[in-house]
Write a protein that holds these residues in place. Structure first.
Motif, PDB file in Angstrom:
ATOM      1  N   PHE A 130      33.764   3.218  -0.504  1.00 53.02           N
ATOM      2  CA  PHE A 130      35.355   3.546  -0.097  1.00 53.02           C
ATOM      3  C   PHE A 130      35.523   3.183   1.206  1.00 53.02           C
ATOM      4  O   PHE A 130      34.572   3.011   2.045  1.00 53.02           O
ATOM      5  CB  PHE A 130      35.434   5.215  -0.224  1.00 53.02           C
ATOM      6  CG  PHE A 130      35.574   6.027  -1.508  1.00 53.02           C
ATOM      7  CD1 PHE A 130      36.886   5.351  -2.008  1.00 53.02           C
ATOM      8  CD2 PHE A 130      34.748   6.792  -2.156  1.00 53.02           C
ATOM      9  CE1 PHE A 130      37.061   6.221  -3.468  1.00 53.02           C
ATOM     10  CE2 PHE A 130      34.817   7.090  -3.142  1.00 53.02           C
ATOM     11  CZ  PHE A 130      36.214   6.941  -3.961  1.00 53.02           C
ATOM     12  N   GLU A 131      36.812   2.795   1.711  1.00 49.53           N
ATOM     13  CA  GLU A 131      37.077   2.228   3.076  1.00 49.53           C
ATOM     14  C   GLU A 131      36.743   3.182   4.073  1.00 49.53           C
ATOM     15  O   GLU A 131      36.315   2.752   5.224  1.00 49.53           O
ATOM     16  CB  GLU A 131      38.739   2.182   3.027  1.00 49.53           C
ATOM     17  CG  GLU A 131      39.148   1.343   4.070  1.00 49.53           C
ATOM     18  CD  GLU A 131      40.798   1.004   4.301  1.00 49.53           C
ATOM     19  OE1 GLU A 131      40.888  -0.007   5.057  1.00 49.53           O
ATOM     20  OE2 GLU A 131      41.511   1.422   3.361  1.00 49.53           O
ATOM     21  N   ASN A 132      36.638   4.541   3.958  1.00 51.82           N
ATOM     22  CA  ASN A 132      36.049   5.314   5.171  1.00 51.82           C
ATOM     23  C   ASN A 132      34.561   5.505   5.322  1.00 51.82           C
ATOM     24  O   ASN A 132      34.368   6.588   6.026  1.00 51.82           O
ATOM     25  CB  ASN A 132      37.012   6.713   4.993  1.00 51.82           C
ATOM     26  CG  ASN A 132      36.515   7.528   3.823  1.00 51.82           C
ATOM     27  OD1 ASN A 132      36.054   7.021   2.849  1.00 51.82           O
ATOM     28  ND2 ASN A 132      37.184   8.517   3.764  1.00 51.82           N
ATOM     29  N   ARG A 133      34.054   4.850   4.414  1.00 53.65           N
ATOM     30  CA  ARG A 133      32.561   4.946   4.527  1.00 53.65           C
ATOM     31  C   ARG A 133      32.132   4.699   5.977  1.00 53.65           C
ATOM     32  O   ARG A 133      32.503   3.987   6.547  1.00 53.65           O
ATOM     33  CB  ARG A 133      31.799   4.096   3.575  1.00 53.65           C
ATOM     34  CG  ARG A 133      30.362   3.987   3.341  1.00 53.65           C
ATOM     35  CD  ARG A 133      29.840   5.143   2.331  1.00 53.65           C
ATOM     36  NE  ARG A 133      28.523   5.105   2.128  1.00 53.65           N
ATOM     37  CZ  ARG A 133      27.860   4.620   1.029  1.00 53.65           C
ATOM     38  NH1 ARG A 133      28.738   3.967   0.291  1.00 53.65           N
ATOM     39  NH2 ARG A 133      26.644   4.451   0.855  1.00 53.65           N
ATOM     40  N   ASP A 134      31.032   5.478   6.134  1.00 53.06           N
ATOM     41  CA  ASP A 134      30.309   5.415   7.553  1.00 53.06           C
ATOM     42  C   ASP A 134      30.048   3.844   7.834  1.00 53.06           C
ATOM     43  O   ASP A 134      29.186   3.152   6.989  1.00 53.06           O
ATOM     44  CB  ASP A 134      29.079   6.238   7.828  1.00 53.06           C
ATOM     45  CG  ASP A 134      28.285   6.042   9.259  1.00 53.06           C
ATOM     46  OD1 ASP A 134      28.993   6.678   9.998  1.00 53.06           O
ATOM     47  OD2 ASP A 134      27.416   5.428   9.265  1.00 53.06           O
ATOM     48  N   GLU A 135      30.463   3.458   9.054  1.00 44.47           N
ATOM     49  CA  GLU A 135      30.377   1.941   9.607  1.00 44.47           C
ATOM     50  C   GLU A 135      28.969   1.564   9.566  1.00 44.47           C
ATOM     51  O   GLU A 135      28.699   0.442   9.058  1.00 44.47           O
ATOM     52  CB  GLU A 135      31.003   1.913  11.034  1.00 44.47           C
ATOM     53  CG  GLU A 135      31.067   0.355  11.420  1.00 44.47           C
ATOM     54  CD  GLU A 135      31.767   0.185  12.582  1.00 44.47           C
ATOM     55  OE1 GLU A 135      31.444  -0.681  13.379  1.00 44.47           O
ATOM     56  OE2 GLU A 135      33.021   0.978  12.980  1.00 44.47           O
ATOM     57  N   THR A 155      36.300   1.565  -7.112  1.00 39.08           N
ATOM     58  CA  THR A 155      37.301   2.729  -6.876  1.00 39.08           C
ATOM     59  C   THR A 155      38.534   2.499  -7.138  1.00 39.08           C
ATOM     60  O   THR A 155      39.323   3.766  -7.297  1.00 39.08           O
ATOM     61  CB  THR A 155      37.111   2.833  -5.131  1.00 39.08           C
ATOM     62  OG1 THR A 155      38.163   1.694  -4.684  1.00 39.08           O
ATOM     63  CG2 THR A 155      35.794   2.634  -4.495  1.00 39.08           C
ATOM     64  N   TYR A 159      41.595  -2.593  -0.317  1.00 37.18           N
ATOM     65  CA  TYR A 159      41.426  -2.721   1.148  1.00 37.18           C
ATOM     66  C   TYR A 159      40.713  -3.977   1.342  1.00 37.18           C
ATOM     67  O   TYR A 159      40.064  -4.395   0.861  1.00 37.18           O
ATOM     68  CB  TYR A 159      40.848  -1.321   1.470  1.00 37.18           C
ATOM     69  CG  TYR A 159      39.488  -1.015   1.188  1.00 37.18           C
ATOM     70  CD1 TYR A 159      38.310  -1.688   2.078  1.00 37.18           C
ATOM     71  CD2 TYR A 159      39.049  -0.263   0.420  1.00 37.18           C
ATOM     72  CE1 TYR A 159      37.321  -1.568   1.778  1.00 37.18           C
ATOM     73  CE2 TYR A 159      37.600  -0.198  -0.155  1.00 37.18           C
ATOM     74  CZ  TYR A 159      36.704  -0.589   0.882  1.00 37.18           C
ATOM     75  OH  TYR A 159      35.459  -0.363   0.459  1.00 37.18           O
ATOM     76  N   ARG A 161      38.565  -4.412   4.991  1.00 34.24           N
ATOM     77  CA  ARG A 161      37.857  -3.747   6.133  1.00 34.24           C
ATOM     78  C   ARG A 161      36.964  -4.863   6.812  1.00 34.24           C
ATOM     79  O   ARG A 161      36.020  -5.401   6.320  1.00 34.24           O
ATOM     80  CB  ARG A 161      36.992  -2.587   5.881  1.00 34.24           C
ATOM     81  CG  ARG A 161      36.393  -1.714   7.000  1.00 34.24           C
ATOM     82  CD  ARG A 161      35.944  -0.429   6.611  1.00 34.24           C
ATOM     83  NE  ARG A 161      35.143   0.080   7.662  1.00 34.24           N
ATOM     84  CZ  ARG A 161      34.282   1.201   7.574  1.00 34.24           C
ATOM     85  NH1 ARG A 161      34.125   1.447   6.373  1.00 34.24           N
ATOM     86  NH2 ARG A 161      33.740   1.862   8.859  1.00 34.24           N
ATOM     87  N   ASP A 186      45.614   4.227  -6.560  1.00 35.84           N
ATOM     88  CA  ASP A 186      46.302   4.318  -5.230  1.00 35.84           C
ATOM     89  C   ASP A 186      47.572   5.014  -5.062  1.00 35.84           C
ATOM     90  O   ASP A 186      48.241   4.786  -3.957  1.00 35.84           O
ATOM     91  CB  ASP A 186      46.037   3.103  -4.267  1.00 35.84           C
ATOM     92  CG  ASP A 186      46.807   1.890  -4.923  1.00 35.84           C
ATOM     93  OD1 ASP A 186      47.320   2.097  -6.091  1.00 35.84           O
ATOM     94  OD2 ASP A 186      47.074   0.781  -4.356  1.00 35.84           O
TER      95      ASP A 186
END
Length: 245
Positions: A130-135, A155, A159, A161, A186
């Motif tokens: 997912f886009e908000n996965r830890d950097e 997913t 996105y 990133r 989405d």
């Protein structure tokens, strides 16, 4: 080079057909498919036929693997398996031969840019990126995979990133999710695919030099809904399509 990325068609032929029309109109150089050709809908054979006819390089999604397993085990038919049991044997053989990933290398001037195509992640076709996965986790995936551009699906949410290792390096990593052709999640029911442009100006040291465009394509959802309702598939698949959830 204009590269079209499609993923998660899920046997939705009307969506796939309109997506291919859009891709043709955009005059891309090559199409890659990130898998999940089957599941959730009634046209798996037609979708696979078109993939094979066009010779689109394709990797195995988790639903493609599931279809192979179900057909080889001859699991008793029920609503959860019917979408996989309608697949012709020659197409099951095709799905069983699909690779887990595709790795590409682009030579540009005195440098190179590496691209890795996966379904879920480089480690598993069921892992969600997912886009908000830890950097830090994402950067670790890039470094272990030795790639600059990682393109995934699974997913069903598009996105792009761009990451950089705490500004310690000028090397930028691009994580791209192509969304879903046949079953977006989405909130937008239109089919989705991505076009990635690689040219002589592309560099992993310039984050703006890799162009990613997401294309949304309208298709006849009513036709798909009617086909599902007239089949043995669960009717809640229709609501999932209409609400894109």
């Amino acid at each position: 080079m204009k590269i079209a990325i499609i993923s998660d068609i899920h046997a939705n032929l009307p969506a796939f057909e309109e997506t291919l029309k859009s891709i043709d109109e955009n005059e891309v150089d090559v199409i890659y498919c990130l898998g999940d050709l089957v599941g959730y809908n009634v046209w798996p054979n037609a979708v696979i036929n078109e993939i094979r006819k066009r010779k689109i390089p394709t990797i195995a999604g988790n639903h493609d693997v599931k279809a192979v397993e179900i057909n080889k085990s001859k699991t008793t038919s029920d609503n959860s398996n019917i979408a996989y049991q309608m697949i012709a044997k020659n197409h099951i053989d095709f799905l069983s031969d699909l690779p887990a990933h595709i790795k590409l290398e682009f030579k540009i001037a005195n440098s190179s840019v590496n691209m890795l195509l996966v379904h879920g992640s480089p480690y598993s076709n069921t892992e969600y990126l997912f886009e908000n996965r830890d950097e830090k986790e994402i950067i670790d995936i890039f470094q272990k995979s030795e790639t600059d551009i990682l393109v995934c699906g699974h997913t069903h949410i598009p996105y792009h990133r761009i990451l950089n290792k705490n500004n310690e390096s000028a090397n930028h990593f691009h994580l791209i999710n192509a969304g879903s052709v046949g079953k977006p999640k989405d909130g937008n029911p239109k089919s989705c695919y991505a076009i990635i442009t690689i040219d002589t100006k592309t560099s992993k040291f310039d984050k703006e030099s890799i162009s990613v465009k997401f294309i949304r394509v309208k298709y006849n959802i009513d036709k798909v809904a009617e086909a599902i309702e007239n089949s043995e598939l669960p009717n809640n698949y229709v609501e999932m399509l209409r609400k894109a959830i």
